[in-house]
Design an enzyme around this catalytic site. Sequence first.
Site, PDB file in Angstrom:
ATOM      1  N   ARG A  95       0.855  -1.202   0.000  1.00 34.22           N
ATOM      2  CA  ARG A  95       0.000   0.000   0.000  1.00 34.22           C
ATOM      3  C   ARG A  95       0.888   1.249   0.000  1.00 34.22           C
ATOM      4  O   ARG A  95       0.604   2.228  -0.682  1.00 34.22           O
ATOM      5  CB  ARG A  95      -0.925  -0.019   1.226  1.00 34.22           C
ATOM      6  CG  ARG A  95      -1.740   1.268   1.373  1.00 34.22           C
ATOM      7  CD  ARG A  95      -2.731   1.189   2.520  1.00 34.22           C
ATOM      8  NE  ARG A  95      -3.491   2.428   2.648  1.00 34.22           N
ATOM      9  CZ  ARG A  95      -4.463   2.625   3.541  1.00 34.22           C
ATOM     10  NH1 ARG A  95      -4.800   1.663   4.378  1.00 34.22           N
ATOM     11  NH2 ARG A  95      -5.109   3.772   3.595  1.00 34.22           N
ATOM     12  N   ASN A 150     -10.286  -4.779  -1.146  1.00 37.08           N
ATOM     13  CA  ASN A 150     -10.102  -3.647  -2.053  1.00 37.08           C
ATOM     14  C   ASN A 150      -9.119  -3.988  -3.162  1.00 37.08           C
ATOM     15  O   ASN A 150      -8.388  -4.967  -3.039  1.00 37.08           O
ATOM     16  CB  ASN A 150      -9.570  -2.452  -1.246  1.00 37.08           C
ATOM     17  CG  ASN A 150     -10.683  -1.535  -0.796  1.00 37.08           C
ATOM     18  OD1 ASN A 150     -11.694  -1.377  -1.473  1.00 37.08           O
ATOM     19  ND2 ASN A 150     -10.488  -0.904   0.363  1.00 37.08           N
ATOM     20  N   CYS A 172     -18.697  -2.363   0.727  1.00 34.36           N
ATOM     21  CA  CYS A 172     -17.775  -1.329   1.196  1.00 34.36           C
ATOM     22  C   CYS A 172     -18.439  -0.589   2.344  1.00 34.36           C
ATOM     23  O   CYS A 172     -19.642  -0.356   2.318  1.00 34.36           O
ATOM     24  CB  CYS A 172     -17.494  -0.364   0.043  1.00 34.36           C
ATOM     25  SG  CYS A 172     -16.707   1.167   0.557  1.00 34.36           S
ATOM     26  N   ASP A 173     -17.627  -0.214   3.323  1.00 36.16           N
ATOM     27  CA  ASP A 173     -18.211   0.457   4.492  1.00 36.16           C
ATOM     28  C   ASP A 173     -18.293   1.979   4.357  1.00 36.16           C
ATOM     29  O   ASP A 173     -18.774   2.659   5.253  1.00 36.16           O
ATOM     30  CB  ASP A 173     -17.393   0.109   5.752  1.00 36.16           C
ATOM     31  CG  ASP A 173     -15.983   0.661   5.685  1.00 36.16           C
ATOM     32  OD1 ASP A 173     -15.597   1.254   4.656  1.00 36.16           O
ATOM     33  OD2 ASP A 173     -15.254   0.516   6.681  1.00 36.16           O
ATOM     34  N   HIS A 202     -16.542   3.703  -4.249  1.00 37.32           N
ATOM     35  CA  HIS A 202     -15.683   4.856  -3.980  1.00 37.32           C
ATOM     36  C   HIS A 202     -15.842   5.931  -5.062  1.00 37.32           C
ATOM     37  O   HIS A 202     -14.902   6.673  -5.348  1.00 37.32           O
ATOM     38  CB  HIS A 202     -14.196   4.449  -3.846  1.00 37.32           C
ATOM     39  CG  HIS A 202     -13.912   3.683  -2.587  1.00 37.32           C
ATOM     40  ND1 HIS A 202     -12.643   3.317  -2.196  1.00 37.32           N
ATOM     41  CD2 HIS A 202     -14.733   3.200  -1.611  1.00 37.32           C
ATOM     42  CE1 HIS A 202     -12.689   2.658  -1.047  1.00 37.32           C
ATOM     43  NE2 HIS A 202     -13.948   2.566  -0.678  1.00 37.32           N
ATOM     44  N   TYR A 268     -14.585   9.792  -1.350  1.00 45.03           N
ATOM     45  CA  TYR A 268     -13.480   9.475  -2.264  1.00 45.03           C
ATOM     46  C   TYR A 268     -13.481  10.350  -3.517  1.00 45.03           C
ATOM     47  O   TYR A 268     -12.475  10.390  -4.236  1.00 45.03           O
ATOM     48  CB  TYR A 268     -13.494   7.989  -2.652  1.00 45.03           C
ATOM     49  CG  TYR A 268     -12.894   7.110  -1.585  1.00 45.03           C
ATOM     50  CD1 TYR A 268     -11.534   6.810  -1.585  1.00 45.03           C
ATOM     51  CD2 TYR A 268     -13.660   6.605  -0.544  1.00 45.03           C
ATOM     52  CE1 TYR A 268     -10.968   6.028  -0.596  1.00 45.03           C
ATOM     53  CE2 TYR A 268     -13.107   5.820   0.454  1.00 45.03           C
ATOM     54  CZ  TYR A 268     -11.756   5.530   0.423  1.00 45.03           C
ATOM     55  OH  TYR A 268     -11.199   4.766   1.407  1.00 45.03           O
ATOM     56  N   ARG A 288      -0.704   7.635   4.142  1.00 45.24           N
ATOM     57  CA  ARG A 288      -1.696   6.962   4.991  1.00 45.24           C
ATOM     58  C   ARG A 288      -1.217   5.553   5.411  1.00 45.24           C
ATOM     59  O   ARG A 288      -1.458   5.135   6.530  1.00 45.24           O
ATOM     60  CB  ARG A 288      -3.028   6.876   4.221  1.00 45.24           C
ATOM     61  CG  ARG A 288      -4.153   6.193   4.971  1.00 45.24           C
ATOM     62  CD  ARG A 288      -4.593   6.977   6.205  1.00 45.24           C
ATOM     63  NE  ARG A 288      -5.493   6.196   7.027  1.00 45.24           N
ATOM     64  CZ  ARG A 288      -5.678   6.374   8.340  1.00 45.24           C
ATOM     65  NH1 ARG A 288      -5.055   7.338   8.980  1.00 45.24           N
ATOM     66  NH2 ARG A 288      -6.513   5.606   9.009  1.00 45.24           N
TER      67      ARG A 288
HETATM   68  C1  G6P Z   1     -12.795   3.189   4.116  1.00 41.72           C
HETATM   69  C2  G6P Z   1     -13.007   2.484   2.828  1.00 41.72           C
HETATM   70  C3  G6P Z   1     -12.182   1.251   2.749  1.00 41.72           C
HETATM   71  C4  G6P Z   1     -10.740   1.583   3.012  1.00 41.72           C
HETATM   72  C5  G6P Z   1     -10.594   2.279   4.333  1.00 41.72           C
HETATM   73  C6  G6P Z   1      -9.178   2.742   4.526  1.00 41.72           C
HETATM   74  O1  G6P Z   1     -13.336   2.489   5.172  1.00 41.72           O
HETATM   75  O2  G6P Z   1     -14.331   2.142   2.598  1.00 41.72           O
HETATM   76  O3  G6P Z   1     -12.343   0.696   1.488  1.00 41.72           O
HETATM   77  O4  G6P Z   1      -9.940   0.424   3.002  1.00 41.72           O
HETATM   78  O5  G6P Z   1     -11.421   3.382   4.365  1.00 41.72           O
HETATM   79  O6  G6P Z   1      -9.018   3.200   5.800  1.00 41.72           O
HETATM   80  P1  G6P Z   1      -7.599   3.361   6.435  1.00 41.72           P
HETATM   81  O7  G6P Z   1      -7.899   3.712   7.833  1.00 41.72           O
HETATM   82  O8  G6P Z   1      -6.880   2.040   6.285  1.00 41.72           O
HETATM   83  O9  G6P Z   1      -6.937   4.440   5.660  1.00 41.72           O
HETATM   84 MN    MN Z   2     -14.329   0.874   0.697  1.00 42.67          MN
END
Ligand code: G6P
Ligand code: MN
Length: 451
Positions: A95, A150, A172-173, A202, A268, A288
Amino acid sequence: MFTPPFILSIAGGGSTYTPGIVKSLMVQLDKFPLAEIRLYDIDVARQNTIAPVVEKVIRDHSQSIKFTVTGDPEVAFSGAHFVFAQMRVGQYKMREQDEKIPLRHGVVGQETCGPGGLAYGLRTILPMVELIDMVDRYAHEKAWIVNYSNPAAIVAEGVRRLRPDARVLNICDMPVAAMRNMGAILGVDRHKLEVDYFGLNHFGWFTRVLVDGVDRLPELRRHIAKFGLLTEDAAKTDPQHSDPSWVKTWRNIKPIMDNFPEYLPNPYLQYYLMPNQIVEHQNPDYTRANEVMNGREKKLFAAAEEYKKTGILSDAFHVGVHGEFIVDVARSLAFNLRQRHLVMVENRGAIVNLPYDAMVEVPAYITSEGPEPVRIGKVPLFHQTLLQQQLASEQLLVEATIEGSYEKALQAFTLNRTVPTMEHAKAILDEMIEANRDYWPALQQAWRDGE
Ligand code: G6P
Ligand code: MN
């Protein structure tokens, strides 16, 4: 439908999200009875580090649930009724590359948007198909895979192309997290909101936010015009999305809606609509991925270590909407509850002016045979065009993966709105090929090689 108690496997058991998801399962055991929870991961060492924490969460609620931790797919999936998938191919280290390589070229560096998301897609599509095949081989014939992996839009399209009949529901949350903030702003529990929404994962818009039949979007607009999609106590209402970078993301709903107030955008969209501002505010040496490795991941590993030594488990994780949502969806699948959730489905005319076979994110009623999407109708030209371009970028990426085509990968990168020129696309792609040597399928240049 199968009868409870269920066997549930979590693929990507070593994820930082696993304890929260399992806690969510435990607090709803009466509504979603479980006989066994199995953790499966190819990184057995990482999974073994987290497993004692998960076991403690289970035992605090139940003595009878069988708990299995394995790297063997046959053990993991035999007879399973549900599989929660949350694989992260290449883990946070990759990532970091997805984020940092584009940034070096002045382009948005993000795990699911822009070149980073495309790179992550090239890593994930084929392993996801492998997982589906293993589940198909060993699990209950009616088993459902509920998939958080993802980049979900690209994964969903890859699965549609390669395993169209698989019982996979991609979720997706993010929309739920947005709805939780909406609820906090309106002083209403998020479960009371009924939203209309259209887009890709997103990449979409809320068009109505009903509470008891009344559209509260006008009220939200007024709040957003001052504060963005955020309340004072955001950290309390949304602990997962409360780091400073997330707070900035919620605030960025304001400039987007200042210009386009009609619909409420998925957060997003900031990466596509204001990429320059995003790049300017990103530290190319600390993205991030670094925040997450030094935050969520470190905290959980430290708590696991401490628990091993002292038997005391500190508060190192939380359920959040992330944990709640996947269990809600699974319950609706298990018991044919027909609950309305935002999920990814094949379009099939739901959005009239997008391709029939696009994988779109829309509200759907979740039955035991899968999602029944609502009919959206026609979306405005502006949104349709943005969606078409993003869709084309994602579809080309999937084709690049399937065909091993360099040209198609380059087209996918070039078409992405976050990438200004062909030259940027090529420079980033070529660096990413190097960085992803252990993960990507080989990409051939058919024309240059004269094939
Ligand atoms: C949201 C998105 C996810 C993503 C996450 C990343 O919840 O829906 O798809 O993976 O954010 O969060 P983070 O805390 O890992 O940056
Ligand atoms: Mn997501």
